[in-house]
Write a protein that holds these residues in place. Structure first.
Motif, PDB file in Angstrom:
ATOM      1  N   ARG A 221      40.068  37.729  34.688  1.00 21.41           N
ATOM      2  CA  ARG A 221      39.457  37.421  33.397  1.00 21.41           C
ATOM      3  C   ARG A 221      40.480  36.727  32.529  1.00 21.41           C
ATOM      4  NH1 ARG A 221      34.909  38.800  30.948  1.00 21.41           N
ATOM      5  NH2 ARG A 221      34.832  38.987  28.698  1.00 21.41           N
ATOM      6  N   THR A 222      40.051  35.668  31.866  1.00 23.87           N
ATOM      7  CA  THR A 222      40.959  34.928  30.978  1.00 23.87           C
ATOM      8  C   THR A 222      40.925  35.489  29.585  1.00 23.87           C
ATOM      9  OG1 THR A 222      39.202  33.311  30.606  1.00 23.87           O
ATOM     10  CG2 THR A 222      40.866  32.784  32.260  1.00 23.87           C
TER      11      THR A 222
ATOM     12  N   SER B 137      47.814  39.269  32.015  1.00 22.68           N
ATOM     13  CA  SER B 137      47.582  38.066  31.206  1.00 22.68           C
ATOM     14  C   SER B 137      48.396  36.885  31.722  1.00 22.68           C
ATOM     15  CB  SER B 137      47.933  38.351  29.752  1.00 22.68           C
ATOM     16  OG  SER B 137      49.311  38.684  29.652  1.00 22.68           O
TER      17      SER B 137
ATOM     18  N   THR C 292      37.883  30.930  27.900  1.00 25.30           N
ATOM     19  CA  THR C 292      38.509  32.216  27.599  1.00 25.30           C
ATOM     20  C   THR C 292      37.460  33.316  27.516  1.00 25.30           C
ATOM     21  OG1 THR C 292      38.411  31.718  25.246  1.00 25.30           O
ATOM     22  CG2 THR C 292      40.454  31.175  26.388  1.00 25.30           C
ATOM     23  N   ASN C 293      37.919  34.554  27.710  1.00 22.98           N
ATOM     24  CA  ASN C 293      37.068  35.744  27.677  1.00 22.98           C
ATOM     25  C   ASN C 293      35.905  35.672  28.670  1.00 22.98           C
ATOM     26  OD1 ASN C 293      38.631  37.022  25.707  1.00 22.98           O
ATOM     27  ND2 ASN C 293      37.581  35.862  24.103  1.00 22.98           N
ATOM     28  N   GLU C 294      36.182  35.092  29.829  1.00 23.99           N
ATOM     29  CA  GLU C 294      35.174  35.014  30.884  1.00 23.99           C
ATOM     30  C   GLU C 294      35.782  35.448  32.205  1.00 23.99           C
ATOM     31  OE1 GLU C 294      33.102  31.341  31.319  1.00 23.99           O
ATOM     32  OE2 GLU C 294      32.453  31.291  29.244  1.00 23.99           O
ATOM     33  N   ASP C 295      34.923  35.879  33.121  1.00 22.12           N
ATOM     34  CA  ASP C 295      35.369  36.235  34.463  1.00 22.12           C
ATOM     35  C   ASP C 295      35.428  34.979  35.321  1.00 22.12           C
ATOM     36  OD1 ASP C 295      35.513  38.940  33.864  1.00 22.12           O
ATOM     37  OD2 ASP C 295      33.403  39.272  34.370  1.00 22.12           O
ATOM     38  N   HIS C 296      36.448  34.925  36.170  1.00 21.70           N
ATOM     39  CA  HIS C 296      36.628  33.770  37.053  1.00 21.70           C
ATOM     40  C   HIS C 296      36.900  34.271  38.463  1.00 21.70           C
ATOM     41  CE1 HIS C 296      36.729  31.042  33.624  1.00 21.70           C
ATOM     42  NE2 HIS C 296      37.489  31.954  33.031  1.00 21.70           N
TER      43      HIS C 296
END
Length: 153
Positions: A152-153, A61, A132-136
């Motif tokens: 992932r955020t 995180s 947030t809650n997405e893949d980057h």
């Protein structure tokens, strides 16, 4: 008979001039080719000596701080070349967007980014925060060597 000797002499001199000109052009071309190959070899040896690895934990995180909107990753020099630890020598893309607000700092009191040394890259995303809650996807390019990091955020 004298006219035959004179014409042979003129043809001989002309052929020698043509041969000398061709030899000069060929020598110059070979010199240029040799210089180009040497320059290419130097660039190739630099590229071969450059190797970096992103060593951050993609499941952590701490990669993206949503409060300060900063992406932080750690990159290790695993090649044989000493690399400049400056933001103008490291290209960073986040989700396909070229990042210009990138700070590069050596970790652990190192004086330069030698082999086995680590740098911290901090990418300020305050102008375009990550969802947030997405893949980057983050891509780092150093001296032609590319590394991709997904988180992932």
């Amino acid at each position: 008979m004298a006219s035959v000797s004179a014409s042979h002499l003129i043809l001989f001199i002309a052929s020698m001039l043509v041969a000398a000109s061709v030899a000069g052009i060929l020598t110059e071309s070979v010199d240029r080719l040799g210089g180009a190959l040497q320059d290419q070899g130097l660039r190739l040896s630099e590229d071969i000596g450059t190797d970096v690895e992103i060593i951050s934990d993609s499941g952590s995180s701490t990669v993206y701080d949503g409060t300060s909107e900063v992406v932080t990753i750690y990159v290790k020099n695993t090649g044989s070349e000493t690399l400049p630890a400056r933001s103008d020598t490291v290209d960073v893309f986040v989700d396909g967007r070229y990042e210009t607000d990138v700070s590069v700092s050596l970790v652990g009191g190192a004086s330069s980014w030698r082999s086995a040394e680590v740098v911290r890259l901090q990418i300020d995303r305050s102008d375009a925060p990550l969802a947030t809650n997405e893949d980057h996807r983050l891509k780092v390019v150093v001296n032609g060597d590319e590394e991709v990091f997904e988180f992932r955020t």
